[in-house]
Design a protein around this motif. Structure first.
Motif, PDB file in Angstrom:
ATOM      1  N   TYR A  17       0.824  -1.211   0.000  1.00  7.29           N
ATOM      2  CA  TYR A  17       0.000   0.000   0.000  1.00  7.29           C
ATOM      3  C   TYR A  17       0.858   1.262   0.000  1.00  7.29           C
TER       4      TYR A  17
ATOM      5  N   GLU B 156       0.862   4.716   1.937  1.00 10.00           N
ATOM      6  CA  GLU B 156       0.273   5.334   3.118  1.00 10.00           C
ATOM      7  C   GLU B 156      -0.049   6.784   2.775  1.00 10.00           C
TER       8      GLU B 156
ATOM      9  N   ASP C  18      -4.753   6.643   5.716  1.00  8.21           N
ATOM     10  CA  ASP C  18      -5.465   5.693   4.866  1.00  8.21           C
ATOM     11  C   ASP C  18      -4.473   5.008   3.933  1.00  8.21           C
ATOM     12  N   ARG C  19      -4.895   3.909   3.320  1.00  8.70           N
ATOM     13  CA  ARG C  19      -3.989   3.124   2.485  1.00  8.70           C
ATOM     14  C   ARG C  19      -4.541   2.973   1.063  1.00  8.70           C
TER      15      ARG C  19
ATOM     16  N   ARG D 217      -1.256  -0.520  -4.063  1.00 15.39           N
ATOM     17  CA  ARG D 217      -0.337  -0.168  -5.155  1.00 15.39           C
ATOM     18  C   ARG D 217      -0.678  -0.846  -6.472  1.00 15.39           C
TER      19      ARG D 217
END
Length: 324
Positions: A6, A8, A13-14, A17
Motif C-alpha cells: 500500500y 500510506e 489511509d492506504r 499499489r
C-alpha cells in the motif's frame, strides 16, 4: 527490494499499489472481469464517468459487498470528473451521477480526469461538432473546479480527492489551494515520466500509473488513424529476457519495474488468468542491472501513447497539459 502493498496516504489511509483498470471494457465484459478481480484479491478499482461503464462496475462491487459495511471498507474505489463536467457549477451534478451508477454511499478517491473541458451537452459525455472536432469549453477555471471537488471531500461523500493528466505547472496551482492525494498519469517503460515523478516525490504526492502495460488496444486504434508505430511493450526483447530469467510474464516485469520506482499501477485485463498474474508482483525482485536495462528503454515524450489528440481540437485549449 521490498515493495509495500500500500501507499500510506497523509491521513493514514492506504491506497493499494496494484489496482484494476476499467477503461475500454464493455459493461457486460467488465462485470465478469471485476468478479474475477475480486476473487483474485483486487481491492483498488479505477473507473471514470467518461468510460461509460460505472454501472457495470457498481453491480459487481455491490454483489460482492452484499450489504456488509466491513467488506465495503476493504475497497478503494476511484472515479473521475469528466471533461464535460469541468466547470465549478457542474461538479456536483457529474459526481452524483457517478455515485448513483456505482451504487455507493461514498467514493474513496475522486479525480479531475483532465484539465481541459468540453461543453456540457445533456446525455453526451463527448460532444462533437459536425466536422468531428470536440465541442470545447475554453472558459475552464481549473482552480475553481478544484475548489468544488474539495467541497465533496468536506461533505463526506468522498474520502480523498486528486487529479489526473496534469503537468507540473497545473499541479502547482492546485497545490497552492490544497495538495491532491495523488496524481494519475500515463507511465510505462517507454514513457517513464522521470521529471514529473521527481517533482511529485518532492511534494509528497503519490503517482498512479495508467496504461502501465502500454494500452495496446488504444495504441492499435491510434496506429490505424495516424500511421505511427506503437511498440508492444510485452514483446520488447529486454522485457522478454528479464521475464524468462525470473520465470515471470512480461506484464509482471513491467509492473514490478514501476513498483520498484515507487509508482502504483492500474493494469487492465479481462482475462482471469492475466488478472491474477498482474496482481502477483510483490513476491519477486528485479536486480540493479535489470532495473538499469529497463530504465534505458525510456523514450521520453516520444514514448507517450495517450496524448489526447483523439479529442480533435483539445490541443487548442489553454489548459491542454501536453504542449511541447
Amino acid at each position: 527490494m521490498s515493495v509495500p502493498k500500500y501507499f500510506e496516504l497523509e491521513d493514514g489511509d492506504r491506497l493499494p499499489r496494484i489496482g484494476f483498470g476499467t477503461w475500454q471494457a464493455p459493461p457486460d465484459v467488465l462485470e465478469k472481469a471485476v468478479d474475477a478481480a475480486l476473487e483474485a484479491g483486487y481491492r483498488h478499482f479505477d473507473s471514470a464517468r467518461a468510460y461509460e461503464n460505472e454501472d457495470a462496475l457498481g453491480r459487481a462491487l455491490n454483489r460482492w459487498i452484499g450489504g456488509d459495511a466491513a467488506k465495503r471498507k476493504e475497497l478503494f474505489v476511484v472515479t473521475k470528473l469528466p471533461p464535460s463536467g469541468n466547470r465549478p457549477e457542474s461538479v456536483e451534478e457529474y459526481f452524483e451521477a457517478s455515485r448513483r451508477d456505482l451504487g455507493l454511499d461514498y467514493i474513496d478517491l475522486y479525480l479531475i480526469h483532465v484539465p481541459f473541458a468540453f461543453e456540457h451537452v445533456p446525455g453526451d459525455l463527448h460532444p462533437k461538432n459536425p466536422d468531428g472536432s470536440m465541442k470545447m469549453d475554453y472558459s475552464t477555471d481549473l482552480v475553481g473546479v478544484w475548489k468544488e471537488v474539495l467541497k465533496l471531500k468536506k461533505s463526506g461523500r468522498v474520502r480523498h480527492v486528486g487529479v489526473s493528466n496534469m503537468n507540473e505547472e497545473q499541479l502547482s496551482r492546485l497545490c497552492a489551494v490544497e495538495k491532491p492525494a495523488c496524481l494519475q498519469v500515463e507511465v510505462h517503460v517507454l514513457f517513464q515520466q522521470k521529471k514529473l515523478i521527481a517533482a511529485t516525490k518532492q511534494l509528497g504526492i503519490p503517482i498512479v500509473a495508467y496504461s502501465p502495460l502500454g494500452s495496446k488496444a488504444l495504441a492499435d486504434v491510434l496506429a490505424a488513424k495516424t500511421g505511427r508505430n506503437y511498440p508492444n511493450l510485452l514483446e520488447l526483447p529486454t522485457v522478454l529476457n528479464i521475464a524468462k530469467a525470473h520465470s515471470r510474464t512480461p506484464a509482471q516485469v513491467l509492473l514490478r519495474f514501476l513498483l520498484q520506482h515507487g509508482v502504483a499501477c492500474i493494469p487492465k485485463s479481462t482475462d482471469p488468468t492475466r488478472i491474477q498474474q498482474n496482481l502477483s508482483v510483490l513476491d519477486f525482485e528485479l536486480n540493479k542491472n535489470e532495473m538499469q536495462e529497463l530504465a534505458a528503454l525510456d523514450r521520453g515524450e516520444d514514448g507517450r501513447i495517450c496524448d489526447f489528440m483523439f479529442f480533435v481540437g483539445a490541443e487548442k485549449h489553454t489548459e491542454f497539459p501536453f504542449k511541447k
